[in-house]
Design a protein around this motif. Structure first.
Motif, PDB file in Angstrom:
ATOM      1  N   ARG A  58       0.760  -1.138  -0.035  1.00  0.00           N
ATOM      2  CA  ARG A  58       0.018  -0.170  -0.149  1.00  0.00           C
ATOM      3  C   ARG A  58       0.721   1.267   0.020  1.00  0.00           C
ATOM      4  N   THR A  70      -9.272  -2.114  -3.671  1.00  0.00           N
ATOM      5  CA  THR A  70      -9.762  -2.782  -2.383  1.00  0.00           C
ATOM      6  C   THR A  70     -10.857  -4.136  -2.996  1.00  0.00           C
ATOM      7  N   TYR A  89     -14.026  -7.790   1.900  1.00  0.00           N
ATOM      8  CA  TYR A  89     -13.274  -6.909   3.045  1.00  0.00           C
ATOM      9  C   TYR A  89     -13.332  -7.391   4.225  1.00  0.00           C
ATOM     10  N   ASN A  90     -14.544  -7.628   4.783  1.00  0.00           N
ATOM     11  CA  ASN A  90     -14.835  -7.990   6.049  1.00  0.00           C
ATOM     12  C   ASN A  90     -15.933  -9.022   6.065  1.00  0.00           C
ATOM     13  N   PRO A 100     -10.415   1.693   3.906  1.00  0.00           N
ATOM     14  CA  PRO A 100     -10.285   0.303   3.653  1.00  0.00           C
ATOM     15  C   PRO A 100      -8.690   0.199   2.903  1.00  0.00           C
ATOM     16  N   ARG A 145      -5.617  -0.801   4.724  1.00  0.00           N
ATOM     17  CA  ARG A 145      -5.547  -2.284   5.417  1.00  0.00           C
ATOM     18  C   ARG A 145      -4.242  -3.012   4.672  1.00  0.00           C
ATOM     19  N   GLU A 146      -3.504  -3.301   5.068  1.00  0.00           N
ATOM     20  CA  GLU A 146      -2.281  -4.248   4.582  1.00  0.00           C
ATOM     21  C   GLU A 146      -2.774  -5.351   3.903  1.00  0.00           C
ATOM     22  N   TYR A 174      -5.991  -9.804   2.374  1.00  0.00           N
ATOM     23  CA  TYR A 174      -5.877  -8.901   3.628  1.00  0.00           C
ATOM     24  C   TYR A 174      -5.230  -9.595   4.840  1.00  0.00           C
ATOM     25  N   LYS A 175      -4.089  -8.966   5.296  1.00  0.00           N
ATOM     26  CA  LYS A 175      -3.403  -9.275   6.269  1.00  0.00           C
ATOM     27  C   LYS A 175      -4.225  -9.147   7.526  1.00  0.00           C
TER      28      LYS A 175
END
Length: 607
Positions: free
Chosen positions: A469, A504, A540-541, A595, A598-599, A606-607
Motif C-alpha cells: 500500500r 480494495t 473486505y470483512n 479500507p 489495510r495491508e 488482507y493481512k
C-alpha cells in the motif's frame, strides 16, 4: 536476514576481494557505490532510474548503448503500443513532451499503428532531459554486464565492461534488472521461466499442451527517410539476399489479402517523412533463440537479425520500387545506420512472489489470488505474439482482454534478495507477456520498480518487506494509475480515492475488450445494488452478510453497512434515502473506513 545497510557495508569493505572488483589486463577498473543500481537503460530502466532518483536516493543507470529509453529510442520503436487513454505517470510526461516538441497530439498521428509516433532520437533526447533534471541520478554509457555481486543470497551490485575492456564495479543497496532478456537474475542464481508455458502449469485455456523454449521473434529495427523524388538511396545488396523471403509483405498486418505497399510502409510512418521498419508479415521479424547464449556469442548471432533487416530494406528499395527511401542519416550513429540494439519481445521471466497469468486479466475477481489489489502499473493492449518466422511455434488463439494492471509481486524474485526485476522479465506467463511487454506499460512498471527500490533503501528493508500500500500510495501521489480505470483520469478531482477503493475490490470494475484499446470501467456516476455492495464489502470483512436485495443502495443503507464493518456508530450529515452513486460511495468508504489502509500480501489477501 541481514539488513541492506549491513550487507552494503560488508561488501564495500571487501570490494576488491570478495565483491569482484578488479583491474583487467588491457584496461582499467572504476568503482562506484550507490543506493540503487539500474542494470540497463531500457524503457523500464530509464523510468526506474528517474523514479528512484525522484524519491531521493542516489541512483546509477548503466547503459549498454549511448541512448536512454530502450524500445522507444535505442531499439528504434518510435511508436507507442497502447495506453493512449490512460495518461499515467512517466508515460504521460513523456507523451506530453513529445506533443510539445512536434506541436500537438495530431502531429504524432502519422502512421496507422499508433496514436503516438515519433523519431527515436527525439525520444532519447526527452528521456535524457528528464534524467538531467534529477540531481540524484547518474548514467554510465557503453557498459555491458559481466558479473553479479552477491553476499550469500543477496545481490550487492554488479561488474560491467566496455569495448575497451575497462571495467566498472558498482556496489548498491538495491539492484534493478532492467535488461530486455533478464540477464542479471540468471547470474544471481534466481529461478526463472523461458519459453511457452504448458496449459496444465498456468491454467490458461489458450496455452499449448506442452511447454517449450520458444520465444517470440525479434526485430532489428531500421528507420528509413524520404530523400525526395529522384533520389536513389539503394543500399548494397546484403549477403545472402533472397527476395522470396519477403514476397507477400504488402499484406496487411492481419494477413488479409490486400496488396497495398504504401499501406505497409505507412504502418510505422513517423514525423518528418520517416518510416519505422518493424514489420511482422513477411518483413524483418526473425526467429533467433539466443537468450541463453553467452554475451559474445549472442552478439555474433544477432548479426543475422541486422542482415535480415538490411535484406528487407533492399527488397523495399528494389522489388517494391521505393529507392528514394534510404536509411536515415540523422538517427543512429552506427556504421550500418540501424538501431543501436535489437527489439527483443521476450526473454527470461523471473519466478516472483506473484505469478500473473492470462486468467488474472480476463477474470481478476475469480482467481484464488486477488492480484489486482496489488497493482502498480497498467496496460490496455491486446495479447500480441510474433511467431510468424518459426514454423515450430504452436499457433495461439487469443480471446479479447480488458485493460489490466501488473501486480507488485511480479517484480520481486522468490529466491533472491537485493534485486528487483522490471521490463519484460517480470513474473508473468508467456501468454500474457504478449500484453505486458508493450512500451507504455513497461515504462510504468519501471517507475514502480524505482519507487519500490527507493522505499526499500530508505527503510532499510528488502523489497519483499516493503508495504504494498505504501508503494501504491507513492505512485498515486505521482498521478500514476494502480487500477486501469478508463473512465477515471488523473485530472478527476477524486482520482486517488477512486483508484484506492477500486484496488480494495469492494467496488468491482467491469472489463470490456475493445479493439486495440481495451477498457476497464469504474462507472463513477452509476448507482449500485445493495447486493453488489454487500458482496464486495464481505470480501473486505466477512462480518457483512450478502444481501439479496437488487434495489439501488441508498446513502443511509451504505453508511449502516460501513458502520457494521467499523464496529461503531457513524453519523454523517446530509445523507438521505436516495440512491448513492459509486463515486459518492467510494468517498464515503474512504472517509469512514479507509479500507485502502489495510495491508495486503503479495497474493492480494488482507493481512
Amino acid at each position: 536476514m541481514k539488513t541492506l545497510v549491513s550487507l552494503f557495508i560488508a561488501c564495500a569493505s571487501l570490494l576488491l576481494v570478495a565483491c569482484g572488483g578488479s583491474t583487467t589486463k588491457n584496461g582499467t577498473a572504476n568503482h562506484k557505490t550507490v543506493d540503487v543500481l539500474v542494470i540497463g537503460a531500457s524503457t523500464s530502466g530509464t523510468s526506474a532510474g528517474i523514479s528512484a532518483a525522484r524519491e531521493g536516493v542516489a541512483t546509477l543507470i548503466v547503459a549498454e548503448s549511448p541512448w536512454l529509453g530502450g524500445m522507444f529510442s535505442a531499439q528504434g520503436v518510435g511508436a507507442a503500443d497502447g495506453n493512449h487513454n490512460m495518461p499515467s505517470g512517466i508515460w504521460n510526461e513523456f507523451r506530453d513532451k513529445l506533443r510539445t516538441h512536434y506541436g500537438g497530439a495530431a502531429a504524432l498521428e502519422t502512421g496507422w499503428v499508433s496514436n503516438t509516433q515519433f523519431e527515436p532520437h527525439v525520444g532519447d533526447s526527452i528521456f535524457k532531459a528528464l534524467a538531467a533534471q534529477e540531481k540524484n541520478l547518474e548514467v554510465a554509457y557503453g557498459y555491458h554486464l559481466v558479473q553479479i555481486l552477491k553476499d550469500g543470497n543477496t545481490v550487492t551490485g554488479a561488474v560491467f565492461e566496455n569495448n575497451k575492456k575497462e571495467t566498472l564495479t558498482v556496489l548498491a543497496k538495491l539492484t534493478i534488472d532492467a535488461t530486455d532478456i533478464g540477464e542479471s537474475f540468471k547470474m544471481a542464481g534466481a529461478d526463472y521461466r523461458l519459453g511457452m508455458d504448458a496449459k496444465a502449469d498456468t491454467g490458461e485455456a489458450n496455452a499449448p499442451d506442452t511447454a517449450n523454449d520458444i520465444v517470440q521473434d525479434l526485430t532489428w529495427v531500421a528507420i528509413l527517410k524520404d530523400y525526395g523524388k529522384g533520389a536513389d538511396k539503394t543500399i548494397a545488396r546484403p549477403d545472402g539476399y533472397n527476395a522470396d523471403n519477403f514476397k507477400g509483405c504488402c499484406k496487411t498486418a492481419d494477413d488479409q489479402d490486400v496488396i497495398d505497399c504504401d499501406k505497409m510502409l505507412t504502418y510505422g510512418k513517423l514525423p518528418n517523412q520517416k518510416y519505422m521498419i518493424n514489420w511482422p508479415t513477411k518483413g524483418n521479424d526473425i526467429y533467433l533463440n539466443i537468450v541463453e547464449l553467452p554475451y559474445a556469442e549472442r552478439e555474433k548471432e544477432l548479426e543475422k537479425a541486422k542482415n535480415y533487416t538490411l535484406q528487407f530494406v533492399y527488397y523495399i528499395q528494389t522489388e517494391l520500387g521505393y529507392k528514394h527511401l534510404g536509411l536515415a542519416d540523422d538517427e543512429f550513429d552506427t556504421p550500418d545506420k540501424l538501431a543501436y540494439k535489437p527489439y527483443h519481445r521476450e526473454g527470461r521471466r523471473i519466478k516472483g512472489l506473484s505469478f500473473m497469468t492470462y486468467n488474472h486479466v480476463t477474470s481478476p475477481y475469480d482467481q484464488p489470488e486477488a492480484l489486482y489489489r496489488t497493482g502498480i502499473s497498467v496496460g490496455d493492449y491486446p495479447v500480441d505474439h510474433h511467431h510468424k518466422q518459426n514454423p515450430q511455434a504452436p499457433k495461439l488463439e487469443f480471446p479479447a482482454v480488458p485493460a489490466f494492471n501488473i501486480p507488485l509481486g511480479a517484480l520481486i524474485p522468490q529466491s533472491v534478495d537485493g534485486l528487483i526485476v522490471s521490463d519484460k522479465a517480470i513474473s508473468v506467463s508467456n501468454l500474457i507477456n504478449g500484453s505486458t511487454r508493450l512500451q507504455p506499460v513497461v515504462l510504468l512498471t519501471g517507475q514502480a520498480a524505482g519507487t519500490l527500490a527507493a522505499l526499500a533503501v530508505r527503510e532499510n528493508k528488502q523489497p519483499r518487506e516493503v508495504s504494498i500500500r505504501q508503494v501504491q500510495s507513492r505512485l498515486l501521489a505521482a498521478n500514476t494509475y494502480i487500477m486501469p480505470l478508463f473512465d477515471v483520469q488523473p485530472t478527476d478531482k477524486d482520482f486517488a480515492v477512486l483508484q484506492k477503493i477500486a484496488a480494495t475490490g469492494i467496488l468491482k470494475t467491469v472489463g470490456e475488450p475493445y479493439k486495440w484499446a481495451n477498457r476497464t470501467w469504474f462507472y463513477p456516476e452509476n448507482t449500485i445494488t445493495e447486493q453488489e455492495f454487500t458482496a464486495g464489502l464481505n470480501t473486505y470483512n466477512p462480518v457483512i452478510e450478502v444481501s439479496v436485495s437488487t434495489k439501488p443502495l441508498t446513502q443511509n443503507q451504505a453508511l449502516a453497512h460501513i458502520a457494521k464493518v467499523a464496529g461503531k456508530e457513524l453519523t454523517v450529515d446530509g445523507l438521505t434515502d436516495k440512491p448513492i452513486t459509486r463515486r459518492a460511495l467510494a468517498l464515503l468508504l474512504n472517509a469512514q473506513l479507509d479500507p485502502f489502509a489495510r495491508e495486503i500480501d503479495f497474493k492480494g489477501q488482507y493481512k
